[in-house]
Design a protein around this motif. Structure first.
Motif, PDB file in Angstrom:
ATOM      1  N   VAL A 151      72.688  30.018  49.456  1.00  9.88           N
ATOM      2  CA  VAL A 151      71.902  28.833  49.781  1.00  9.88           C
ATOM      3  C   VAL A 151      71.990  28.590  51.285  1.00  9.88           C
ATOM      4  CG1 VAL A 151      71.693  26.343  49.413  1.00  9.88           C
ATOM      5  CG2 VAL A 151      72.317  27.831  47.502  1.00  9.88           C
ATOM      6  N   ARG A 152      70.906  28.143  51.846  1.00 13.74           N
ATOM      7  CA  ARG A 152      70.849  27.823  53.267  1.00 13.74           C
ATOM      8  C   ARG A 152      70.076  26.530  53.451  1.00 13.74           C
ATOM      9  NH1 ARG A 152      68.073  31.859  57.356  1.00 13.74           N
ATOM     10  NH2 ARG A 152      67.234  30.139  58.510  1.00 13.74           N
ATOM     11  N   ASN A 153      69.676  26.222  54.639  1.00 14.71           N
ATOM     12  CA  ASN A 153      68.966  24.965  54.895  1.00 14.71           C
ATOM     13  C   ASN A 153      67.558  25.208  55.437  1.00 14.71           C
ATOM     14  OD1 ASN A 153      69.635  25.912  57.382  1.00 14.71           O
ATOM     15  ND2 ASN A 153      70.550  24.039  58.124  1.00 14.71           N
ATOM     16  N   PHE A 154      66.883  26.216  54.919  1.00 16.94           N
ATOM     17  CA  PHE A 154      65.504  26.522  55.287  1.00 16.94           C
ATOM     18  C   PHE A 154      64.602  25.862  54.236  1.00 16.94           C
ATOM     19  CE2 PHE A 154      61.713  29.221  54.942  1.00 16.94           C
ATOM     20  CZ  PHE A 154      61.313  29.282  56.255  1.00 16.94           C
ATOM     21  N   TYR A 155      63.987  24.757  54.594  1.00 17.02           N
ATOM     22  CA  TYR A 155      63.199  23.987  53.631  1.00 17.02           C
ATOM     23  C   TYR A 155      61.716  24.245  53.842  1.00 17.02           C
ATOM     24  CZ  TYR A 155      67.485  21.673  52.366  1.00 17.02           C
ATOM     25  OH  TYR A 155      68.757  21.420  51.924  1.00 17.02           O
ATOM     26  N   ILE A 156      61.171  25.080  53.011  1.00 19.28           N
ATOM     27  CA  ILE A 156      59.768  25.438  53.101  1.00 19.28           C
ATOM     28  C   ILE A 156      58.865  24.248  52.771  1.00 19.28           C
ATOM     29  CG2 ILE A 156      59.430  26.258  50.730  1.00 19.28           C
ATOM     30  CD1 ILE A 156      58.028  28.712  52.053  1.00 19.28           C
ATOM     31  N   ASP A 157      59.405  23.294  52.042  1.00 22.46           N
ATOM     32  CA  ASP A 157      58.599  22.168  51.596  1.00 22.46           C
ATOM     33  C   ASP A 157      58.614  20.961  52.543  1.00 22.46           C
ATOM     34  OD1 ASP A 157      61.252  21.634  51.072  1.00 22.46           O
ATOM     35  OD2 ASP A 157      60.914  20.929  49.024  1.00 22.46           O
ATOM     36  N   LYS A 158      59.282  21.081  53.676  1.00 26.93           N
ATOM     37  CA  LYS A 158      59.261  19.995  54.653  1.00 26.93           C
ATOM     38  C   LYS A 158      58.001  20.139  55.498  1.00 26.93           C
ATOM     39  CE  LYS A 158      63.921  18.544  54.889  1.00 26.93           C
ATOM     40  NZ  LYS A 158      64.953  17.957  55.649  1.00 26.93           N
ATOM     41  N   VAL A 159      57.056  19.265  55.240  1.00 25.66           N
ATOM     42  CA  VAL A 159      55.785  19.320  55.952  1.00 25.66           C
ATOM     43  C   VAL A 159      55.445  17.945  56.516  1.00 25.66           C
ATOM     44  CG1 VAL A 159      54.866  21.221  54.577  1.00 25.66           C
ATOM     45  CG2 VAL A 159      54.450  18.885  53.848  1.00 25.66           C
ATOM     46  N   ASN A 160      54.601  17.954  57.508  1.00 20.42           N
ATOM     47  CA  ASN A 160      54.099  16.719  58.091  1.00 20.42           C
ATOM     48  C   ASN A 160      53.059  16.155  57.119  1.00 20.42           C
ATOM     49  OD1 ASN A 160      52.656  14.772  59.518  1.00 20.42           O
ATOM     50  ND2 ASN A 160      52.842  15.871  61.457  1.00 20.42           N
ATOM     51  N   SER A 161      53.306  14.982  56.585  1.00 16.29           N
ATOM     52  CA  SER A 161      52.410  14.402  55.575  1.00 16.29           C
ATOM     53  C   SER A 161      51.024  14.093  56.131  1.00 16.29           C
ATOM     54  CB  SER A 161      53.038  13.149  54.967  1.00 16.29           C
ATOM     55  OG  SER A 161      53.244  12.175  55.966  1.00 16.29           O
ATOM     56  N   GLU A 162      50.897  14.008  57.441  1.00 20.57           N
ATOM     57  CA  GLU A 162      49.573  13.796  58.030  1.00 20.57           C
ATOM     58  C   GLU A 162      48.759  15.098  58.052  1.00 20.57           C
ATOM     59  OE1 GLU A 162      49.804  11.843  61.804  1.00 20.57           O
ATOM     60  OE2 GLU A 162      51.051  10.236  61.004  1.00 20.57           O
ATOM     61  N   LEU A 163      49.444  16.211  58.004  1.00 13.67           N
ATOM     62  CA  LEU A 163      48.759  17.503  58.033  1.00 13.67           C
ATOM     63  C   LEU A 163      48.595  18.109  56.641  1.00 13.67           C
ATOM     64  CD1 LEU A 163      50.567  19.078  61.114  1.00 13.67           C
ATOM     65  CD2 LEU A 163      48.293  18.031  61.042  1.00 13.67           C
ATOM     66  N   ALA A 164      49.527  17.813  55.761  1.00  8.20           N
ATOM     67  CA  ALA A 164      49.475  18.373  54.401  1.00  8.20           C
ATOM     68  C   ALA A 164      50.012  17.339  53.434  1.00  8.20           C
ATOM     69  CB  ALA A 164      50.291  19.647  54.327  1.00  8.20           C
ATOM     70  N   ASP A 165      49.175  16.888  52.539  1.00  7.71           N
ATOM     71  CA  ASP A 165      49.628  15.863  51.597  1.00  7.71           C
ATOM     72  C   ASP A 165      50.375  16.452  50.401  1.00  7.71           C
ATOM     73  OD1 ASP A 165      47.323  16.994  50.620  1.00  7.71           O
ATOM     74  OD2 ASP A 165      46.485  15.134  49.834  1.00  7.71           O
TER      75      ASP A 165
END
Length: 133
Positions: free
Chosen positions: A63-77
């Motif tokens: 396990v690491r701390n690479f979060y693919i799901d952290k996105v800017n909510s203004e760019l991707a809802d």
């Protein structure tokens, strides 16, 4: 179908352990990925969470701390599902497969290509653009 299943399972593992796709591909390795695709006809009938957990355990995936799901909510809802990304990658692999190259060689090539980090950046539209772009 079996290539899609392997890509889908890689995505499930990635989202669970917070690592990049290349880490999972490299940790499992070519020979084991060949085995996985050869047994995909049977594996795809099993619980995907069990398969994911087995892969993590059997290949000592960390396990690491690479979060693919952290996105800017203004760019991707919303972010694409693991199923959607499995389809994106399997289609790209099939479209770029070269003569004499097996599916796993194509998979390794695509996941290690310059386009993979761009596709995995859900703040961009690359993951849902037609492959020609």
């Amino acid at each position: 179908m079996y290539l899609f299943f392997i890509c889908y399972m890689v995505e499930r593992v990635v989202r669970s352990i917070h690592q990049p796709n290349t880490y999972v591909i490299d940790t499992i390795g070519y020979k084991n990925l060949i085995l996985k695709i050869n047994f995909a006809e049977v594996l795809h009938c099993e619980n995907p969470e069990k398969i994911r957990d087995d892969w993590i355990s059997n290949y000592n995936i960390k396990v690491r701390n690479f979060y693919i799901d952290k996105v800017n909510s203004e760019l991707a809802d919303k972010i694409p599902t693991a199923t959607q990304m499995g389809k994106v990658y399997s289609c790209l692999i099939l479209q770029t497969l070269e003569d004499g190259e097996d599916f796993i060689q194509g998979m390794i090539k695509v996941y290690h290509s310059e386009i993979a980090p761009i596709i995995d950046d859900y703040n961009t539209s690359a993951y849902y653009e037609p492959p020609i772009y």
